[in-house]
Design a protein around this motif. Structure first.
Motif, PDB file in Angstrom:
ATOM      1  N   ASP A 105     -11.313 -40.817  35.659  1.00  0.00           N
ATOM      2  CA  ASP A 105     -10.970 -39.809  36.677  1.00  0.00           C
ATOM      3  C   ASP A 105     -11.351 -40.297  38.079  1.00  0.00           C
ATOM      4  O   ASP A 105     -12.236 -41.142  38.220  1.00  0.00           O
ATOM      5  N   ASP A 106     -10.670 -39.775  39.084  1.00  0.00           N
ATOM      6  CA  ASP A 106     -10.985 -40.063  40.495  1.00  0.00           C
ATOM      7  C   ASP A 106     -11.046 -41.558  40.773  1.00  0.00           C
ATOM      8  O   ASP A 106     -11.887 -42.018  41.556  1.00  0.00           O
ATOM      9  N   PHE A 107     -10.160 -42.323  40.128  1.00  0.00           N
ATOM     10  CA  PHE A 107     -10.269 -43.772  40.238  1.00  0.00           C
ATOM     11  C   PHE A 107     -10.150 -44.242  41.695  1.00  0.00           C
ATOM     12  O   PHE A 107      -9.281 -43.797  42.432  1.00  0.00           O
TER      13      PHE A 107
ATOM     14  N   ALA B 262      -1.164 -39.397  38.872  1.00  0.00           N
ATOM     15  CA  ALA B 262      -1.539 -39.128  40.261  1.00  0.00           C
ATOM     16  C   ALA B 262      -1.901 -37.659  40.388  1.00  0.00           C
ATOM     17  O   ALA B 262      -1.154 -36.792  39.926  1.00  0.00           O
ATOM     18  N   GLU B 263      -3.041 -37.363  40.991  1.00  0.00           N
ATOM     19  CA  GLU B 263      -3.431 -35.966  41.153  1.00  0.00           C
ATOM     20  C   GLU B 263      -3.346 -35.529  42.603  1.00  0.00           C
ATOM     21  O   GLU B 263      -3.328 -36.355  43.507  1.00  0.00           O
ATOM     22  N   GLY B 264      -3.243 -34.224  42.817  1.00  0.00           N
ATOM     23  CA  GLY B 264      -3.162 -33.695  44.178  1.00  0.00           C
ATOM     24  C   GLY B 264      -1.802 -33.904  44.820  1.00  0.00           C
ATOM     25  O   GLY B 264      -1.699 -34.016  46.043  1.00  0.00           O
TER      26      GLY B 264
ATOM     27  N   ILE C 160      -5.354 -41.387  39.532  1.00  0.00           N
ATOM     28  CA  ILE C 160      -5.444 -41.825  40.930  1.00  0.00           C
ATOM     29  C   ILE C 160      -5.956 -40.652  41.756  1.00  0.00           C
ATOM     30  O   ILE C 160      -5.360 -39.568  41.752  1.00  0.00           O
ATOM     31  N   ASP C 161      -7.054 -40.873  42.443  1.00  0.00           N
ATOM     32  CA  ASP C 161      -7.703 -39.777  43.164  1.00  0.00           C
ATOM     33  C   ASP C 161      -6.783 -39.170  44.231  1.00  0.00           C
ATOM     34  O   ASP C 161      -5.998 -39.864  44.870  1.00  0.00           O
ATOM     35  N   GLN C 162      -6.948 -37.867  44.426  1.00  0.00           N
ATOM     36  CA  GLN C 162      -6.071 -37.166  45.363  1.00  0.00           C
ATOM     37  C   GLN C 162      -6.233 -37.629  46.803  1.00  0.00           C
ATOM     38  O   GLN C 162      -5.313 -37.470  47.604  1.00  0.00           O
TER      39      GLN C 162
HETATM   40 CA    CA Z   1     -11.954 -35.078  42.203  1.00  0.00          CA
END
Ligand code: CA
Ligand code: C2E
Ligand code: CA
Ligand code: CA
Length: 275
Positions: A175-177, A231-233, A197-199
């Motif tokens: 997470d949050d790479f 991909a997040e965010g 992939i961190d936001q």
């Molecule tokens: Ca986070």
């Protein structure tokens, strides 16, 4: 000047007292909330770009404080870690999320966040096995999200735990790479199935002097290591287009949906995947 300094100091002291006081109250309420299980789990859909449908949900903890309303997990999780409450709280989330997910269509996975403290606690593997057994959720439908901090702290122990989890059929995600201290090549030595992939990198996609080259590198790294990239965010169509063009596998963000209470999950599945 002396009097002024003394005044400023008193003000500072009062401020400190107020903060300590607020913190103590929050600790008391948190302890009570863990005892009463007065939390909720919200779910945010994860969308597969290849399949063009929702492929799972991430479980996100919510605390509705009796006086303060919703308090962000970013605020109370670090306190729960310090107080040693994260282990019972994390195990509660795990059991709740598995119990909810087992009712969803079989292809859908559930991703659960595991804090570094919980990850290295003696009871993690037992808790995961028990959550799967008691709910009947197949291990392959559960993903555990772990941050880079656990890798750096004790790589040997981490590897052993990751292998025990994989023995249960469970998938593990980084997470949050990119926000921690581990190097790219470091990732290779751990058996992760997915990189998130961190936001912060997704936010600055398509901007002037943006993070496009970082996102491209992480997607390439994931592909060469045989790991899925998520991909997040993701908030805008422009970000989505770019991620698709770069070959990102999955996306998650407000563009698709905010995290929702369990009662709204079926509606989201119907909306994205058809009835
Ligand atoms: Ca986070
Ligand atoms: P995270 O694991 O990186 O989770 C993603 C966070 O981004 C969530 O915040 C989610 O609501 C938010 N988010 C999703 N899409 C978007 C978007 O398009 N734009 C923006 N700006 N934000 C978006 P949330 O729910 O407040 O959780 C914050 C953090 O708290 C999580 O970050 C995770 O580290 C931690 N957390 C949440 N639930 C749990 C839990 O059950 N256990 C543990 N250990 N940590 C948790
Ligand atoms: Ca996460
Ligand atoms: Ca994340």
């Amino acid at each position: 000047a002396k009097a002024e300094a003394r005044g400023a100091f008193r003000f500072f002291e009062a401020e400190m007292d107020a903060r300590l006081q607020a913190r103590r109250l929050l600790e008391r309420d948190l302890r009570q909330a863990v005892a009463d299980e007065s939390f909720e789990v919200y779910y945010q859909p994860i969308y597969s770009l290849a399949a063009e449908r929702v492929c799972g949900f991430e479980a996100l903890l919510r605390w509705n404080h009796p006086e303060r309303g919703f308090i962000s997990p970013a605020e109370f999780i670090p306190i729960a870690e310090e107080m040693g409450l994260i282990v019972p709280l994390g195990e509660w989330v795990l059991a709740r999320a598995c119990a909810d997910a087992v009712r969803w269509p079989d292809g859908l996975k559930i991703a659960v966040n595991v804090s570094a403290v919980q990850f290295t606690s003696a009871s993690l593997v037992t808790a995961v096995r028990e959550a799967l057994r008691s709910t009947g959720l197949p291990g392959r439908r559960l993903e555990l999200e772990i941050t880079e901090s656990v890798l750096v702290a004790n790589p040997g122990v981490t590897t052993a735990i990751l292998h025990s989890l994989k023995g249960l059929g469970v998938r593990v995600s980084m997470d949050d790479f990119g926000t921690g201290y581990s190097s790219l090549s470091y990732l290779r030595s751990f058996p992760f199935d997915k990189i998130k992939i961190d936001q912060s990198f997704v936010r600055d996609l398509c901007e002037e002097d943006g993070t496009d080259f970082i996102v491209r590198a992480v997607i390439g790294l994931g592909a060469s290591l045989g790991m899925t990239t998520t991909a997040e965010g993701v908030e805008t169509e422009a970000q989505l287009l770019r991620l698709r063009a770069e070959g990102c596998d999955e996306v998650q963000g407000y563009l698709f949906s905010r995290p929702v209470p369990i009662g709204q999950v079926a509606g989201l599945i119907a909306r994205w995947n058809g009835a």
